[in-house]
Structure formats: C-alpha cells, structure tokens
Design a protein around this motif. Structure first.
Motif, PDB file in Angstrom:
ATOM      1  N   UNK A 143      31.422   5.892   9.454  1.00 45.21           N
ATOM      2  CA  UNK A 143      30.492   5.882  10.579  1.00 45.21           C
ATOM      3  C   UNK A 143      29.579   7.101  10.457  1.00 45.21           C
ATOM      4  N   UNK A 144      28.377   6.984  11.010  1.00 52.21           N
ATOM      5  CA  UNK A 144      27.405   8.077  10.971  1.00 52.21           C
ATOM      6  C   UNK A 144      26.921   8.365  12.384  1.00 52.21           C
TER       7      UNK A 144
ATOM      8  N   UNK B 232      17.435   6.428   4.072  1.00 52.72           N
ATOM      9  CA  UNK B 232      18.045   7.052   5.247  1.00 52.72           C
ATOM     10  C   UNK B 232      18.932   6.120   6.066  1.00 52.72           C
ATOM     11  N   UNK B 233      18.946   4.825   5.733  1.00 52.78           N
ATOM     12  CA  UNK B 233      19.633   3.885   6.626  1.00 52.78           C
ATOM     13  C   UNK B 233      21.130   4.163   6.732  1.00 52.78           C
ATOM     14  N   UNK B 234      21.748   4.706   5.673  1.00 54.29           N
ATOM     15  CA  UNK B 234      23.181   5.001   5.754  1.00 54.29           C
ATOM     16  C   UNK B 234      23.467   6.100   6.774  1.00 54.29           C
ATOM     17  N   UNK B 235      22.449   6.886   7.125  1.00 51.49           N
ATOM     18  CA  UNK B 235      22.607   7.940   8.134  1.00 51.49           C
ATOM     19  C   UNK B 235      22.167   7.479   9.510  1.00 51.49           C
ATOM     20  N   UNK B 236      21.070   6.728   9.547  1.00 50.52           N
ATOM     21  CA  UNK B 236      20.495   6.335  10.837  1.00 50.52           C
ATOM     22  C   UNK B 236      21.286   5.204  11.490  1.00 50.52           C
ATOM     23  N   UNK B 237      21.968   4.373  10.691  1.00 54.06           N
ATOM     24  CA  UNK B 237      22.792   3.299  11.232  1.00 54.06           C
ATOM     25  C   UNK B 237      24.211   3.813  11.457  1.00 54.06           C
TER      26      UNK B 237
ATOM     27  N   UNK C 106       0.848  -1.182   0.000  1.00 56.16           N
ATOM     28  CA  UNK C 106       0.000   0.000   0.000  1.00 56.16           C
ATOM     29  C   UNK C 106       0.891   1.241   0.000  1.00 56.16           C
ATOM     30  N   UNK C 107       0.352   2.374  -0.434  1.00 53.52           N
ATOM     31  CA  UNK C 107       1.160   3.581  -0.623  1.00 53.52           C
ATOM     32  C   UNK C 107       1.868   4.019   0.653  1.00 53.52           C
ATOM     33  N   UNK C 108       1.166   3.971   1.779  1.00 56.44           N
ATOM     34  CA  UNK C 108       1.780   4.411   3.034  1.00 56.44           C
ATOM     35  C   UNK C 108       2.989   3.539   3.389  1.00 56.44           C
ATOM     36  N   UNK C 109       2.841   2.229   3.236  1.00 57.81           N
ATOM     37  CA  UNK C 109       3.938   1.315   3.551  1.00 57.81           C
ATOM     38  C   UNK C 109       5.091   1.473   2.564  1.00 57.81           C
ATOM     39  N   UNK C 110       4.763   1.701   1.292  1.00 56.70           N
ATOM     40  CA  UNK C 110       5.800   1.892   0.296  1.00 56.70           C
ATOM     41  C   UNK C 110       6.621   3.137   0.592  1.00 56.70           C
ATOM     42  N   UNK C 111       5.941   4.242   0.928  1.00 59.68           N
ATOM     43  CA  UNK C 111       6.649   5.487   1.247  1.00 59.68           C
ATOM     44  C   UNK C 111       7.555   5.288   2.452  1.00 59.68           C
ATOM     45  N   UNK C 112       7.052   4.570   3.466  1.00 57.11           N
ATOM     46  CA  UNK C 112       7.848   4.317   4.665  1.00 57.11           C
ATOM     47  C   UNK C 112       9.086   3.485   4.336  1.00 57.11           C
ATOM     48  N   UNK C 113       8.914   2.428   3.526  1.00 55.33           N
ATOM     49  CA  UNK C 113      10.034   1.565   3.168  1.00 55.33           C
ATOM     50  C   UNK C 113      11.079   2.320   2.347  1.00 55.33           C
ATOM     51  N   UNK C 114      10.624   3.127   1.403  1.00 58.75           N
ATOM     52  CA  UNK C 114      11.543   3.912   0.575  1.00 58.75           C
ATOM     53  C   UNK C 114      12.335   4.887   1.443  1.00 58.75           C
ATOM     54  N   UNK C 115      11.639   5.539   2.364  1.00 60.47           N
ATOM     55  CA  UNK C 115      12.304   6.501   3.250  1.00 60.47           C
ATOM     56  C   UNK C 115      13.368   5.823   4.096  1.00 60.47           C
TER      57      UNK C 115
ATOM     58  N   UNK D 150      23.043  14.940  10.868  1.00 63.77           N
ATOM     59  CA  UNK D 150      23.902  13.756  10.892  1.00 63.77           C
ATOM     60  C   UNK D 150      25.186  14.033  10.125  1.00 63.77           C
ATOM     61  N   UNK D 151      26.290  13.470  10.645  1.00 65.47           N
ATOM     62  CA  UNK D 151      27.606  13.613  10.011  1.00 65.47           C
ATOM     63  C   UNK D 151      28.206  12.228   9.765  1.00 65.47           C
ATOM     64  N   UNK D 152      28.807  12.086   8.598  1.00 62.08           N
ATOM     65  CA  UNK D 152      29.519  10.852   8.287  1.00 62.08           C
ATOM     66  C   UNK D 152      31.022  11.106   8.332  1.00 62.08           C
TER      67      UNK D 152
END
Length: 731
Positions: free
Chosen positions: A81-82, A57-62, A44-53, A133-135
């Motif tokens: 590292x981030x 962003x995972x390279x920053x949040x992890x 569904x659109x809401x889940x797709x938008x969440x997954x794409x986001x 966030x800084x890498x």
C-alpha cells in the motif's frame, strides 16, 4: 531516449525481438507511434511527458494496486500500500468474498481488522510535489482460493482492489487418468451424418462421443465453438469470433429443441417438399454452405421461439423456468450479446455491407447510448429471441458434456479458446476501453509464414485488463471450461507477449508488447482448479527459450507437433524427448495433414498462392521434402513401428495406411500424457483444414469429411489406427 520510446517501454512495448531465424528485429518508430495512438495516448511532447510522469508515479499515487494476486502456497500474505507519510493513523481493512465470482461451496464471510500504519513494515519512500509517500506491506488474512474485494480506509482516505487467491498449478491430467490417454480431434462443422442439415451439429458430437468411448478414447477435441456473426454466416473462421463468451448457434440441432415435436408450424415447414429439397442440397454440397445452412436453421428456430413465447406459461412451464434461470445467470452480458445481434440484424435489413458495430449509425456504436436503450425497449422480443438461441445452444452442448460424464470418458470434451476477438463483434462493442481499436494481433515471420501474419483480431490493452481485475479473461476461460474437461489456449505466448501489427503497416513490421504473464498463469490455474479442467498451452512458433518449461511448471500441457519436433539436422526427435506434461499430435488445423505433407500438397499450395518471400525459399522447401520423407521413414523404422516392406512409395510420393498407423504408434511411445489424432489424419485426407494468411484462396473451414459419421468406424484406416491406440495406450 526519445519520449516515444520512453512511453512505449513503460506501457510494455519491446524495442526489439529475436526472430525465428535468429536475427534481431528492431521495432520501427512509426509502428510504436501508431500503436500508442491506438491505445489512446496523445503524442505531442506535453502530453507524452504527462503520460510518462503518471505511469512512473502511479505506484505511489494509487493507494492500492489495480489488482493483487495472493499465492495460495505461501504461508504469509502481504499487499503493498502507498500513503502520504503521517505521524500516526489507524487503518481499517475488510476482505469480502466476491459474490459474482463465488462457486457453490462459497468462500465464507467477511474478514476485517485494523492496524496502526506506523507499525507496518516500511519498504520504500519518495517525494512527489512536496508530498512524502511511503510504501508499506499490509498483512492479509489466510484466504481460500477464489475472488475477493479488499477495502481499506482511514479517516482521510479510502481505497479498494480485487484480491485473487490462486493455486500455483492447474488441474493435473493425471487426476483424470493415471494412464497415458489418447483422443480424436474434429472440426465440428465438417461432420457429415444422415440427420444433420449440411453442417455438423451437437447431436453429431454426442454420437461421436458415445462411440469414441467404446473405442477407449479419452477425449474429443474441437475447433472453437465461439459465436461468429449470425447475419454474416460467410464469416467462418472459428478463430475470429464476435465473442469468446457464448456459443455458435449454427451447431444447434433444430430437431432436438425441446418444443420441436409439439410445434406444428415448425414440423409442417420442415416436412414441406421445398424445405426438404433445400436440406438435401445443403447436405449434398461438397463444402459447407454456411449461408444455406443458416437460412434453414434460423427459419425454424424463429418458429420454435414464437411457439415457445406464445405458450410458455401454459404449455412450456419447465422450459420457461430453465430459460429464465439461464438469463438470470448470464445477466447483463447475455443482454448485451443479444442486443448486439438484434442491432446487427436490424441494420443489415436496412443497409448493405453491414458487418458489425463500426458500420452502424454513430448513436448505436456505444452500448450505453440512450438510443441503444430505446432500441432494447422497442425490440425486446427480438432480443429475447437471440437469448433463446444461446440458451438452446447451451442446453445441447451441456447435454454432450453430461454424456461424457455419464459414459466415464476420462477427459471429455477438449475445447479451444481463440486468442482474441474480431474487432467488429460484440466483445469489442461492449467494452471499447478494454480493446485497442485499429491494432491487430498477429505473428512475426517464421518458417511456415515467412511474410508474418496479421490475424485481424483486436488486441486487449494489458493495462485495462489489470484495471478490470482480469475479469474479461476469467469470463472467457469460464465460458469454455463449463463444458470442457480440457481447454486448449490458442497462441498462449500472446498472454506473455503479444505481437501487434499497427494500422496500415505490414505483418512483418509488428511490435511485441508484454502482458502480466505471472498473474495470468495464476488465474488460469485458479479457473482450471475450480472447473477440474486440464489446460493446454499452444506454444508453437517463435517462442522464447524456457517458455514451454514455464507453462509446464504452472501445470499447463505443452503442445508437441511431430512435424516441428526435429533437430537442426532435420532428423525427427525421438518421442522419448517429449515431456510428460505435454500433448503430442501429428498436425494441427494450420499445418498439412500427414497425407498432404507426404505428397507435398502443402508445398503446392504455398507456391500457387505466392506465400514464399522469394522463389529461392520455395525451391528450397520443395527440394528438401524428399529428404524429410526419408528421415520420417528412418525415424519410424528406428522405433520398429513400421513394417518397412509395406512402407509407402517415396518417389513419386504415394500415401498408404501403413504410414498412417506407424506415425500414431511412434507418437504413442512418447511420455506425453495425452495424444491427439485429427480425424483428417485418421481418414488420410490430403487437404489441410486452414492455410494461414489466406481467406478465400483456399477452402479454409469449409471442408466436409468424406465419410458419413455412421460409416466412419468401418473405414479401414480408422479401424487400424484405433486398434493400434488400444494396444499402445490402453485404458
């Protein structure tokens, strides 16, 4: 771009690919949707938008990547590292050798240090939800090749990830021998001998090795030895295994189990009139009768296990100690494997048509379910029996490996790693998060298979593979390399991009998905180096330009099949065009033998089984074969490897030994460091081992060799080909 396309591209799916016939094939949206759903995404659109986001962003949040590859040849190593931006913060780090992956030489002790974050090199920054966030690049210490864990922490955060320190190149075949080498390839099940019980076994393999060494062969190549399904022996394709980490116990020589001679129950049973008649029938069967062989062998291994289990303390203390060591070494993986076999057996006894875990009651479909734990307690002896079988298989195959070393065979065993696992088997049951249930690995349409292929193998999720630090791949490689001097990786393109067929869709409607190929090549090189094992990448079919050169640059050998090495005009390429970093051969298990090709047996099968997309394609194939035979003779005559006065008749086509020998001489002139000769071609057999896209329509994986192993070396074609190899590629 639609949300489905955006997510598919982030995950790694290709929007299109270039087909084998030069056409651009656009991926169908229906296939993308089905495959994303199989990977666990809600659409569904809401889940797709969440997954794409989240993926963006995972390279920053992890804080750390899922896994980091350290390139051994580089002078200075860094990891990205981030962290949220801070004025000043002390970061402490520690690198610890991974004891589970440690080889005997060890990797030393922990290395630790600390650094002010603001002193690190800043390489990028961004804002997410009001957080900046800084890498940074964190310097790593110099590491020996191997597996490690990196732990970092501040007073606010903590994170860890695997570090894998890898060489650039695989173990070189030139280290095995500076001279060009040759060897034989065998389908182990096909070997016939005076002593086996209707299927080739590890004792036959040992005898083949011992005699081949005296004939100057450097290797014996084999079909995959992975386990299939003990409760369904008719499931016979070695490329559709239950697991890639253990062995097929049908190859055990029951009479060579350590306690066979002292087990009266087993000897009485084997020597009984009825049992001997059943052995005779299994041996006399024109094709391998897998159910009959399984019944014979497992009836006796049951008795041998009972004898061992009842007397291990008093009578078999050495066997018991070795068995305990084996169980300890393989730990949880072996217990899971044996539990699976015990469960599959249990439900086969109570229900018909049980082929794997998906047919079991729901409570048993998760290995971590409490019901499985209860079963392990109540059926501990049965699970121990399946562990026992794996230990016996390991012991016997390991003895063959030791034989190759004792005889100074330059390479030794050349094993084969299947591209994937059957979805009903133990590997998928044990780790469903790693696999994409419902999807299948296959191949797009090409000249040999114009309808495409669906291999029925459940693919690994490349994201999950990284998350697990590539350990499933490491285990599969290591499980084969422990016995091998060379390992062929089937369909190695699948480790760069894999062709997935969506549930309910045709084989020509598949979609490619990318894998982290650079990392995977590094891990292959590491395991190759640690195990002194040559690696061959089967790079046939629809591979992109430059792919073969890429694997060769990583130290893998390319796979050159003479039938495929032709110019657009149809003329055969001179063998001098083959790279040194390659294996050359006349055919594979999926192609016609030389005899079958020469006589058009493969074309007859394709026509009979309706494997052509249309009548015109079949007619074109059949019409061109006469010219192809002429081209082959011309190529052989050009290199002066055939006595043209003895060349075989072309119309109607008749096979002879002059052609068999000439083709091997032709390939022997190539720079390829290794040349392989299938036993089917040495014996001039017309029928091919397997026809892709078929199961029971053709006797795939069933055919026995027409000659007993004891008589093999006296066959005229065998003697002439081996003599030619001794002269062309001497040790």
């Amino acid at each position: 771009m639609s949300l489905i396309k955006q997510l598919a591209e982030l995950v790694g799916f290709h929007l299109s690919y270039r087909g084998a016939f030069g056409d651009k094939v656009i991926a169908k949206d229906q296939a993308r949707r089905a495959l994303l759903k199989a990977m666990g995404f809600d659409l569904d659109d809401e889940s797709l938008i969440k997954a794409i986001t989240l993926l963006n962003q995972k390279q920053w949040l992890n804080i750390l990547p899922a896994v980091h590859i350290v390139k051994l040849e580089e002078q200075q190593h860094f990891i990205k590292i981030s962290l949220p931006k801070t004025e000043s913060l002390l970061l402490q780090w520690k690198v610890t050798p991974d004891l589970e992956n440690e080889f005997e030489d060890g990797l030393g002790s922990d290395i630790a240090g600390s650094v002010e974050i603001n002193s690190l090199q800043l390489i990028d920054e961004t804002d997410i939800d009001e957080t900046h966030y800084c890498q940074y690049l964190l310097p790593l210490p110099v590491l020996e090749q191997g597996y490690y864990q990196l732990n970092i922490h501040t007073d606010k955060v903590q994170a860890n990830c695997p570090l894998i320190s890898t060489p650039k190149m695989c173990y070189s075949p030139q280290k095995a021998s500076a001279n060009k080498m040759w060897g034989l390839t065998a389908q182990l099940y096909s070997l016939r001998s005076n002593n086996n019980w209707g299927i080739g076994d590890f004792t036959d393999l040992c005898e083949l090795v011992e005699t081949s060494v005296t004939q100057q062969a450097s290797t014996i190549g084999l079909n995959p030895l992975h386990p299939l399904y003990q409760q369904n022996p008719a499931h016979r394709s070695p490329y559709s295994p239950s697991s890639r980490c253990f062995l097929n116990t049908l190859y055990i020589d029951v009479t060579k189990v350590a306690n066979f001679e002292s087990c009266n129950m087993a000897k009485v049973k084997v020597n009984s009139k009825t049992f001997q008649q059943n052995i005779t029938a299994a041996k006399a069967s024109e094709l391998v009768d897998y159910p009959a062989v399984a019944k014979l062998k497992y009836e006796i291994t049951e008795l041998l296990f009972k004898d061992f289990d009842d007397n291990k303390k008093d009578t078999y203390p050495l066997m018991s100690a070795e068995f305990d060591d084996f169980k300890q070494k393989h730990g949880k993986d072996l217990q899971r494997f044996a539990t699976f076999d015990a469960l599959n057996e249990h439900f086969n006894l109570t229900e018909k048509n049980v082929y794997g875990w998906s047919d079991w009651p729901t409570n048993f479909q998760d290995p971590n379910n409490a019901e499985v734990g209860k079963f392990q307690l109540s059926h501990a002896s049965r699970i121990e029996y399946f562990c026992f079988l794996q230990w016996i298989a390991h012991t016997q195959l390991n003895a063959v490996t030791q034989c190759t070393k004792d005889k100074d065979m330059a390479i030794g065993l050349y094993l084969d790693l299947a591209v994937g696992c059957d979805g009903s088997g133990v590997d998928v049951w044990s780790d469903k998060a790693l696999y994409v249930a419902g999807a299948s690995i296959g191949a797009p349409p090409d000249g040999m298979n114009p309808l495409g292929q669906n291999w029925g193998l459940t693919p690994i999720n490349p994201i999950a593979l990284q998350t697990q630090g590539y350990q499933p791949l490491v285990k599969a490689l290591r499980s084969s390399m422990q016995y091998a001097g060379a390992l062929r990786i089937d369909h190695i393109l699948g480790l760069m991009r894999q062709y997935w067929v969506a549930p309910g869709m045709a084989a020509d409607e598949g979609v490619y998905i990318s894998f982290p190929f650079d990392d995977i090549l590094r891990i292959i090189a590491l395991e190759s180096s640690r195990n002194n094992c040559i690696v061959i990448g089967e790079d046939l079919g629809n591979v992109p330009d430059g792919f073969s050169e890429t694997i060769q640059n990583a130290g893998l050998l390319s796979f050159k099949v003479m039938f495929f090495e032709r110019w657009e005009s149809g003329l055969f390429k001179r063998p001098e065009n083959f790279p040194v970093q390659s294996i050359s051969t006349i055919a594979t298990h999926d192609t016609a033998t030389l005899s079958g090709w020469w006589q058009g047996r493969d074309l007859a099968w394709r026509e009979q089984l309706n494997l052509y997309p249309n009548e015109e394609a079949g007619h074109a194939d059949r019409s061109s074969r006469a010219g192809e035979r002429q081209n082959l003779i011309a190529a052989l005559e050009d290199l002066k490897v055939i006595d043209i006065s003895k060349a075989p008749q072309q119309e109607p086509a008749l096979m002879n030994t002059e052609l068999s020998v000439a083709v091997q001489k032709y390939l022997a002139t190539s720079p390829s460091h290794i040349q392989l000769i299938p036993l089917e071609d040495v014996l001039e057999i017309a029928e091919q081992v397997n026809i892709p896209g078929t199961i029971d329509q053709h006797p795939n994986w069933l055919q026995k060799l027409p000659v007993m192993l004891e008589d093999f070396w006296q066959v005229n074609s065998v003697k002439e080909i081996i003599q030619a190899m001794k002269e062309a590629r001497p040790n």
